[in-house]
Enzyme design. Structure first.
Site, PDB file in Angstrom:
ATOM      1  N   GLU A 119       0.813  -1.216   0.000  1.00  0.00           N
ATOM      2  CA  GLU A 119       0.000   0.000   0.000  1.00  0.00           C
ATOM      3  C   GLU A 119       0.849   1.270   0.000  1.00  0.00           C
ATOM      4  O   GLU A 119       2.010   1.270   0.418  1.00  0.00           O
ATOM      5  CB  GLU A 119      -0.892   0.028   1.249  1.00  0.00           C
ATOM      6  CG  GLU A 119      -1.832  -1.151   1.377  1.00  0.00           C
ATOM      7  CD  GLU A 119      -2.604  -1.157   2.688  1.00  0.00           C
ATOM      8  OE1 GLU A 119      -3.496  -1.997   2.826  1.00  0.00           O
ATOM      9  OE2 GLU A 119      -2.306  -0.308   3.562  1.00  0.00           O
ATOM     10  N   CYS A 132       3.210   8.494   1.089  1.00  0.00           N
ATOM     11  CA  CYS A 132       3.684   7.577   2.127  1.00  0.00           C
ATOM     12  C   CYS A 132       3.780   6.194   1.486  1.00  0.00           C
ATOM     13  O   CYS A 132       2.775   5.669   0.995  1.00  0.00           O
ATOM     14  CB  CYS A 132       2.714   7.565   3.302  1.00  0.00           C
ATOM     15  SG  CYS A 132       3.145   6.366   4.591  1.00  0.00           S
ATOM     16  N   CYS A 139       4.502  -6.832   7.891  1.00  0.00           N
ATOM     17  CA  CYS A 139       5.574  -6.293   8.731  1.00  0.00           C
ATOM     18  C   CYS A 139       5.940  -7.293   9.817  1.00  0.00           C
ATOM     19  O   CYS A 139       5.051  -7.851  10.469  1.00  0.00           O
ATOM     20  CB  CYS A 139       5.134  -4.977   9.361  1.00  0.00           C
ATOM     21  SG  CYS A 139       6.430  -4.176  10.349  1.00  0.00           S
ATOM     22  N   CYS A 143       3.378  -4.704  15.656  1.00  0.00           N
ATOM     23  CA  CYS A 143       2.825  -3.768  16.639  1.00  0.00           C
ATOM     24  C   CYS A 143       1.313  -4.012  16.788  1.00  0.00           C
ATOM     25  O   CYS A 143       0.593  -4.124  15.799  1.00  0.00           O
ATOM     26  CB  CYS A 143       3.079  -2.333  16.205  1.00  0.00           C
ATOM     27  SG  CYS A 143       4.835  -1.934  16.028  1.00  0.00           S
ATOM     28  N   CYS A 146      -1.309  -1.701  15.014  1.00  0.00           N
ATOM     29  CA  CYS A 146      -1.149  -1.510  13.581  1.00  0.00           C
ATOM     30  C   CYS A 146      -1.795  -2.655  12.808  1.00  0.00           C
ATOM     31  O   CYS A 146      -1.523  -3.829  13.082  1.00  0.00           O
ATOM     32  CB  CYS A 146       0.337  -1.421  13.239  1.00  0.00           C
ATOM     33  SG  CYS A 146       0.685  -1.222  11.485  1.00  0.00           S
ATOM     34  N   CYS A 365      -1.993   1.921   7.957  1.00  0.00           N
ATOM     35  CA  CYS A 365      -1.209   0.931   7.226  1.00  0.00           C
ATOM     36  C   CYS A 365      -1.815  -0.461   7.364  1.00  0.00           C
ATOM     37  O   CYS A 365      -2.116  -0.917   8.451  1.00  0.00           O
ATOM     38  CB  CYS A 365       0.221   0.906   7.751  1.00  0.00           C
ATOM     39  SG  CYS A 365       1.101   2.439   7.472  1.00  0.00           S
TER      40      CYS A 365
END
Length: 373
Positions: A119, A132, A139, A143, A146, A365
């Site tokens: 994205e 961005c 990832c 986290c 997120c 995200c």
């Protein structure tokens, strides 16, 4: 130059913002897979195919005019364009989907040729146009606040896949690539865990015969990888560093950032201090505000101490939590965010609240990739 036409993609039209799919990139393209022609972007601008001044013409079409099809390069002979089309491909994406927000931002979902998704977000401001971009599919940091962390880790993006996010967004926004002067590596992924590809893409962004960006307008955000921070300082690409701190102590960080178990706050801050001492560049601290987790007044004062004791020239960005379906945390109320900011300012730390954009189209995200499967 010819620009893409769009058709309404109904699968997302009822989700708070229309999703538009370029007609040139139908969904069948993703299923067809990579045609295995080499991608043009890895080739240095002065080594592009063609003889003599043709190389410069092709570089100009790629990086100044933003061509995505060989037929758009109208000052090249047709025979040359046909030969180039047989031998090379320009874009990295099988499918590009755009999700416009009511606030003017646009979330882009890219389907890669292996079927994975990543994205980017286009953020227009009165004085600049920002994109961005992502460095990974998913990832590994995980986290809890997120949406990308919920996806898990897919793979590293290649350098051209990172760079092409800027070119694709510019094209579908009807902009020349060099009209985008600000880039933040704050999308999917941990950039410092894909350092070589990120550095390649950044160097191409900065190259005079490519996107010719100012390094001061490129920012890299990391959750805190000390070795990577030190390497960034050694290579001195000239770009800005942003640390996703999110909590001033190890106990809280471990609750919301799994990598905190490997990298204590003190070790991360020491690396950041070394970065500042070597580069003399101001460091930005990103801080997502989570209700009852990291928003207490004493935590604001602890953040200030971390910065002051290491004599780092810093700026803190407080980020209201952008909610997503299934999130295990809540955002801090607006007034509490303002109080947190006031404490930091009173402690001598310049602070800005980055009020969220693109909430209606899932601009946090990973939200779109998670929703779209």
């Amino acid at each position: 130059m010819k620009r893409p036409t769009f058709e309404l993609h109904n699968s997302a039209a009822s989700e708070g913002g229309a999703c538009y799919v370029p007609v040139q990139a139908p969904e069948a393209a993703a299923a067809a897979g990579d045609d295995r022609k080499p991608i043009l972007l890895p080739v240095p601008p002065d080594e592009l195919p063609g003889k003599g001044y043709r190389k410069g013409q092709i570089a100009s079409w790629l990086y100044k005019k933003g061509a995505r099809e060989w037929d758009e390069m109208t000052d090249l002979p047709r025979r040359l364009r046909e030969a180039l089309e047989r031998e090379w491909r320009i874009g990295e994406f099988a499918l590009v989907q755009a999700f416009p927000s009511s606030d003017g931002s646009v979330k882009y979902l890219f389907t890669l040729h292996d079927g994975r998704r990543t994205e980017a977000v286009y953020l227009p401001y009165a004085d600049r146009k920002t994109v961005c971009i992502s460095s990974q599919v998913g990832c590994p940091a995980g986290c809890t606040f997120c949406a990308t962390g919920k996806m898990g880790f897919g793979r590293n993006l290649t350098g051209p896949e990172i760079l092409d996010q800027i070119l694709a967004v510019a094209y579908h926004q009807g902009l020349a690539p060099r009209e985008i002067r600000n880039v933040v590596l704050m999308g999917m992924g941990e950039p410092l865990l894909n350092y070589d590809n990120v550095a390649w893409a950044v160097r191409r962004m900065l190259a005079r015969n490519a996107l010719a960006m100012s390094p001061r307008r490129v920012a890299l955000s990391t959750v805190g990888i000390p070795k990577g921070i030190r390497r960034l300082a050694e290579d001195d690409l000239g770009i800005k560093l942003a640390l996703s701190l999110h909590a001033p102590d190890d106990e809280t960080r471990k609750r919301i950032i799994p990598t905190a178990k490997a990298y204590p706050v003190e070790e991360i801050m020491d690396a950041v201090a070394e970065y500042f001492q070597k580069t003399r560049r101001r460091v930005t601290f990103e801080y997502v505000m989570l209700k009852g987790v990291n928003d207490a007044p004493e935590q604001a004062r602890a953040v200030a101490r971390l910065v002051r004791t290491r004599r780092i020239v810093a700026h803190v960005n407080l980020i209201p939590f952008n909610p997503w379906e299934g999130a295990p945390v809540e955002g801090t109320p607006r007034e509490a965010i303002k109080r947190f900011a006031h404490i930091l300012e009173a402690e001598g730390i310049p602070t800005t609240v980055r009020w969220s954009r693109g909430v209606d189209v899932g601009a946090a995200c990973g939200q779109l990739a998670l929703k779209e499967g």
